[in-house]
Design a protein around this motif. Structure first.
Motif, short mmCIF file in Angstrom:
data_model
loop_
_atom_site.label_atom_id
_atom_site.label_comp_id
_atom_site.label_asym_id
_atom_site.label_seq_id
_atom_site.Cartn_x
_atom_site.Cartn_y
_atom_site.Cartn_z
N HIS A 1 5.55 9.74 8.69
CA HIS A 1 4.44 9.22 9.52
C HIS A 1 4.51 9.82 10.92
CE1 HIS A 1 5.22 5.38 6.88
NE2 HIS A 1 4.50 6.28 6.21
N HIS B 1 7.77 12.70 2.68
CA HIS B 1 6.64 11.87 3.12
C HIS B 1 7.06 11.19 4.42
CE1 HIS B 1 3.60 9.00 3.68
NE2 HIS B 1 4.42 7.98 3.47
N HIS C 1 -2.58 6.56 6.75
CA HIS C 1 -1.22 6.42 6.24
C HIS C 1 -0.27 7.45 6.86
CE1 HIS C 1 1.53 5.90 2.47
NE2 HIS C 1 2.19 5.93 3.61
ZN LIG Z 1 4.19 6.11 4.14
#
Ligand SMILES: [Zn+2]
Length: 223
Positions: free
Chosen positions: A104, A102, A165
């Motif tokens: 960004h 995960h 997000h």
């Molecule tokens: Zn995050």
């Protein structure tokens, strides 16, 4: 107070891999501050994950946490990432996978922060590794709502763009999950350049797309 049980040497190779891909994410500015989290499946019921509130740069085996499929800590001294249960939901829905990333990444986020998703895949890599991008509606990071949403949406996919997000990718290994992050970010970057330039995308023909989709299925089955 629970006794500290260090990660067994048996899992040092996986700890090294987790540390390596965490560092690359940080070096490429795909994560910032304490953002992002990565995990590896060690066994059917055992997972190694990055710690909460740590930069992804400079992590080593003393930082990681090993948990069972219910999220109980088995080894490690730190607190597991707040997205632990999101990772466990993805493993639960996709029993064949071995790693989750995960992050960004800026170009992927620039689409996730708006109402649009980038154009359909225009390269063989994007079709095979990414497929059609799904945008999951915004939910608070670490919330039960996000968890429920990921549980529903992750089945049979390997990429999710999280609105306002970031990006979630997974694969048969942590390496494959990381490659998928790179492919999605490259696709978003190219889409952004083309939109800025006003270029019209040249889409694959139906026949070309069918052939590539067959390759994708073969690849996913590991044939
Ligand atoms: Zn995050």
């Amino acid at each position: 107070m629970t006794e500290f049980r260090p990660i067994p040497k048996l899992y040092y190779d996986q700890a090294f891999a987790l540390s390596y891909y965490s560092e690359i994410l940080w070096q490429k500015s795909f994560v910032e501050g304490n953002g992002g989290n990565l995990s590896i499946r060690l066994d059917e019921d055992l997972f190694m994950i990055t710690p909460s509130m740590h930069s992804k740069s400079g992590l080593n085996e003393t930082d990681f946490v090993i948990v069972d499929s219910k999220g109980n800590k088995i080894y490690g001294n730190k607190k597991a990432s707040s997205e632990l249960f999101t990772h466990l939901a993805i493993y639960n829905n996709n029993p064949e996978i071995g790693g989750i990333v995960h992050s960004h990444p800026p170009y992927a986020c620039s689409y996730a922060f708006s109402e649009s998703v980038p154009s359909t895949p225009m390269s063989a890599e994007a079709v095979i590794w990414m497929g059609q991008l799904t945008l999951a509606q915004y939910n608070t990071p670490g919330s039960s709502e996000l968890l429920e949403q990921v549980e529903t949406l992750s089945k049979g996919k390997n990429v999710l763009l999280l609105q306002n997000h970031g990006l979630l990718t997974w694969g048969k290994s942590i390496e494959e999950a990381y490659w998928r992050t790179e492919v999605v970010e490259a696709h978003c970057k190219i889409s952004h350049i083309m939109e800025t330039r006003g270029s019209q995308p040249r889409h694959f023909t139906y026949k070309q797309m069918t052939q590539l989709s067959e390759l994708r299925v073969k690849f996913l089955k590991n044939e």
